[in-house]
Design a protein around this motif. Structure first.
Motif, short mmCIF file in Angstrom:
data_model
loop_
_atom_site.label_atom_id
_atom_site.label_comp_id
_atom_site.label_asym_id
_atom_site.label_seq_id
_atom_site.Cartn_x
_atom_site.Cartn_y
_atom_site.Cartn_z
N ARG A 149 0.81 -1.22 0.00
CA ARG A 149 0.00 0.00 0.00
C ARG A 149 0.84 1.27 0.00
NH1 ARG A 149 -2.59 -2.87 5.12
NH2 ARG A 149 -3.84 -4.44 4.06
N CYS A 150 2.16 1.15 -0.14
CA CYS A 150 3.03 2.32 -0.05
C CYS A 150 2.82 3.24 -1.25
CB CYS A 150 4.49 1.89 0.03
SG CYS A 150 5.60 3.28 0.19
N ILE A 151 2.65 4.55 -0.98
CA ILE A 151 2.49 5.52 -2.06
C ILE A 151 3.74 6.41 -2.18
CG2 ILE A 151 -0.02 5.50 -2.01
CD1 ILE A 151 0.13 8.16 -0.39
N LEU A 152 4.83 6.02 -1.53
CA LEU A 152 6.13 6.65 -1.72
C LEU A 152 6.14 8.14 -1.34
CD1 LEU A 152 6.83 5.03 -5.21
CD2 LEU A 152 7.51 4.15 -2.97
N CYS A 153 5.40 8.50 -0.31
CA CYS A 153 5.30 9.90 0.08
C CYS A 153 6.50 10.34 0.90
CB CYS A 153 4.03 10.14 0.88
SG CYS A 153 4.08 9.37 2.51
N GLU A 154 7.30 9.39 1.38
CA GLU A 154 8.50 9.66 2.19
C GLU A 154 8.20 10.30 3.53
OE1 GLU A 154 12.08 11.25 0.62
OE2 GLU A 154 12.26 9.69 -0.89
N LEU A 155 6.97 10.27 4.00
CA LEU A 155 6.71 10.85 5.32
C LEU A 155 7.39 10.03 6.42
CD1 LEU A 155 3.07 12.20 5.05
CD2 LEU A 155 5.09 13.47 5.82
N CYS A 156 7.38 8.71 6.29
CA CYS A 156 8.06 7.88 7.30
C CYS A 156 9.57 8.10 7.22
CB CYS A 156 7.72 6.40 7.10
SG CYS A 156 8.23 5.75 5.50
N VAL A 157 10.07 8.30 6.00
CA VAL A 157 11.51 8.54 5.82
C VAL A 157 11.89 9.84 6.51
CG1 VAL A 157 13.32 8.94 4.10
CG2 VAL A 157 11.46 7.31 3.61
N HIS A 179 10.76 1.84 -4.51
CA HIS A 179 10.07 1.16 -3.42
C HIS A 179 10.67 1.53 -2.08
CE1 HIS A 179 13.52 -1.33 -4.42
NE2 HIS A 179 13.43 -1.91 -3.23
N LEU A 180 9.90 1.27 -1.04
CA LEU A 180 10.34 1.55 0.32
C LEU A 180 11.27 0.44 0.79
CD1 LEU A 180 9.74 3.45 2.81
CD2 LEU A 180 8.11 1.70 3.52
N VAL A 181 12.39 0.82 1.41
CA VAL A 181 13.28 -0.19 2.00
C VAL A 181 13.54 0.16 3.47
CG1 VAL A 181 14.46 -0.88 -0.13
CG2 VAL A 181 15.36 1.03 1.19
N VAL A 203 2.87 8.70 10.96
CA VAL A 203 2.72 9.63 9.84
C VAL A 203 2.24 8.99 8.54
CG1 VAL A 203 4.38 11.36 10.66
CG2 VAL A 203 5.18 9.40 9.29
N CYS A 204 2.29 7.68 8.45
CA CYS A 204 1.95 7.05 7.17
C CYS A 204 0.49 7.36 6.81
CB CYS A 204 2.16 5.54 7.23
SG CYS A 204 1.78 4.72 5.66
N PRO A 205 0.27 7.96 5.63
CA PRO A 205 -1.11 8.34 5.27
C PRO A 205 -1.96 7.15 4.83
CG PRO A 205 0.40 8.93 3.50
CD PRO A 205 1.25 8.39 4.62
N VAL A 206 -1.30 6.01 4.60
CA VAL A 206 -2.01 4.81 4.13
C VAL A 206 -1.78 3.68 5.13
CG1 VAL A 206 -2.10 5.47 1.68
CG2 VAL A 206 -0.09 4.30 2.57
N GLY A 207 -1.91 2.44 4.69
CA GLY A 207 -1.86 1.33 5.64
C GLY A 207 -0.61 0.49 5.52
N VAL A 208 0.59 1.13 5.59
CA VAL A 208 1.84 0.36 5.48
C VAL A 208 2.39 0.01 6.86
CG1 VAL A 208 4.19 0.34 4.57
CG2 VAL A 208 2.37 1.48 3.28
N ILE A 209 2.52 1.03 7.73
CA ILE A 209 3.21 0.85 9.01
C ILE A 209 2.15 0.63 10.08
CG2 ILE A 209 4.89 1.87 10.59
CD1 ILE A 209 5.79 3.65 8.23
#
Ligand code: SF4
Ligand code: SF4
Ligand code: FES
Lengths: 241, 186
Positions: A149-157, A179-181, A203-209
């Motif tokens: 579900r990652c949208i690559l927004c980099e908020l977690c980064v 992709h997220l690593v 902070v993840c806006p979607v359902g990854v973390i």
């Protein structure tokens, strides 16, 4: 009569929007209660300018409103069919690129991507889904990563590097391969310093973390954007209410 | 019943089917409850699990629940497209494959082996291969991968209120529009 200098303003969809020197069009608009759809912006972080969902026309030219400072007298178009159709197309690309099966997603109802889809009246992803194969990382005792579900927004980064000072996450690859690593030799979340109180957890806006063992504590149908559309929630958030 | 719906005289002919779905969308249609009575003044059912008419004749509207997981689903979808003036993908599975598509990153042979041969509690299993059984597709597909779809009605399932709003809009000749609370992907 007050001698205080009035704040400068720009025009958005025919309304005056006041702003502070250096403030972005998006931040000023949200603070004035005028919603512009966005995904990668977060009021606590430097804007990233990557999703382009916040694109508006400023004096006739398209710009990402989260990275463009407001100027006195700017004439901004936002809530018009041309821009909303473009935004919907971007959101549809994101749904197509990942695996977004909302009925089984813990973020459903709290998810920005989904809520922006609702706001734009998106009823399907339009394109042919890519169905990528992205295995989960369930190595961490408390946290599950669902890369689908990652949208690559980099908020977690950004949160992990700047607030938590841990740099647990990165983006790798380019284009469709991006992709997220997880920054660990093993590539596994269990081998990082991530803890559940980290800013990166929220902070993840979607359902990854996702926190383990917390799934569906709030039933689907009673979540944030089930109650109020993102158009209302986003302008409250900006005002810090 | 809204006043503009009343004016429609000729009943619309409607076909429905469930492909790779769970019948949840059909159950949600029945969940419009007493509104079924005014609805049946406006529509008549052609082929549908509710009438048990097996093949679809010329129809104004086709409602399809479920995605495409086998060859028979594809034939059925094409039959509907050939006979229905307006075709609607109803529910998450019809729109993006849904739950059945969760097998899409797995090998179909391994899937069948796990379910019918090596899975928990399977004894003297075998992989069904009766010629009457439609062959599974390598991956599950949404409907719009194969035919043109005119409208999408999302939800898992779409709520009865969403279905009612959609159908009354369409029957009254309006472009269906689902506002906040009616548009859902879950
Ligand atoms: S992350 Fe959002 S859009 Fe993706 S499956 Fe979860 S709820 Fe749906
Ligand atoms: S995991 Fe979430 S926060 Fe991190 S880049 Fe992906 S979508 Fe953004
Ligand atoms: S919010 Fe501006 S580019 Fe993503």
């Amino acid at each position: 009569m007050s001698t205080e200098k009035p704040r400068p303003t720009f025009q958005m969809d025919g309304h005056d929007v006041p702003f502070d020197e250096g403030q972005s069009i998006l931040a000023a608009a949200l603070a004035a209660g005028r919603y512009v759809p966005y995904l990668c912006y977060h009021p606590e972080f430097q804007p990233h300018g990557s999703c382009k969902v916040c694109t508006v026309k400023i004096n006739g030219r398209t710009h990402a409103s989260c990275t463009t400072p407001a100027h006195e007298g700017d004439v901004v178009e936002s809530n018009v069919d041309e821009l909303n159709d473009m935004r919907k197309g971007l959101v549809q690309f994101l749904f197509t690129e990942g695996n977004h099966f909302c009925p089984s997603c813990e973020a459903s109802g709290n998810c920005t991507l989904q809520a922006v889809g609702y706001d734009l009246g998106m009823t399907s992803a339009h394109y042919s889904p890519l169905f990528p194969d992205r295995p989960l990382d369930a190595s961490h005792p408390e946290v599950l990563l669902d890369f689908n579900r990652c949208i690559l927004c980099e908020l977690c980064v950004r949160a992990s590097a700047l607030v938590d000072k841990k740099s647990v996450f990165s983006l790798a690859g380019r284009g469709i391969q991006k992709h997220l690593v997880v920054n660990a030799e093993s590539g596994k979340l269990a081998d990082t310093e991530l803890s559940v109180d980290d800013k990166a957890m929220s902070v993840c806006p979607v359902g990854v973390i996702l926190r383990k063992r917390r799934g569906f504590q709030v039933p689907i149908g009673e979540r944030k954007y089930d109650e109020h559309p993102i158009r209302e929630v986003a302008v409250q958030k900006q005002k810090g209410e | 019943m809204s006043p503009d719906v009343k004016e429609v005289k000729k009943k619309l002919r409607v076909a429905t089917t469930s492909l790779a779905g769970c019948f949840g969308c059909h159950m949600s249609l029945l969940d419009i409850d007493e509104r079924l009575v005014p609805l049946l003044d406006l529509i008549e059912l052609d082929s549908s699990p509710l009438t048990d008419i097996k093949h679809c004749g010329p129809c104004d509207l086709g409602l399809i629940e479920g995605g495409l997981c086998n060859a028979e689903n594809v034939h059925k979808l094409r039959e509907f497209r050939a006979h229905c003036k307006i075709l609607v993908a109803v529910g998450a599975c019809a729109i993006n494959g849904g739950l059945p598509a969760q097998r899409n990153h797995l090998d179909i042979r391994e899937c069948l082996q796990t379910v019918y041969l090596t899975g928990l509690g399977v004894e003297r299993g075998f992989i069904p291969n009766d010629p009457e059984l439609p062959l599974p597709l390598k991956q599950v597909h949404p409907l719009h991968d194969v035919v043109k779809i005119d409208y999408f009605l999302p939800g898992c399932p779409p709520s009865a209120d969403a279905i009612w709003q959609f159908l009354t809009d369409l029957i009254a000749g309006r472009t269906p529009k689902l506002g906040h609370g009616l548009i859902h992907y879950d």
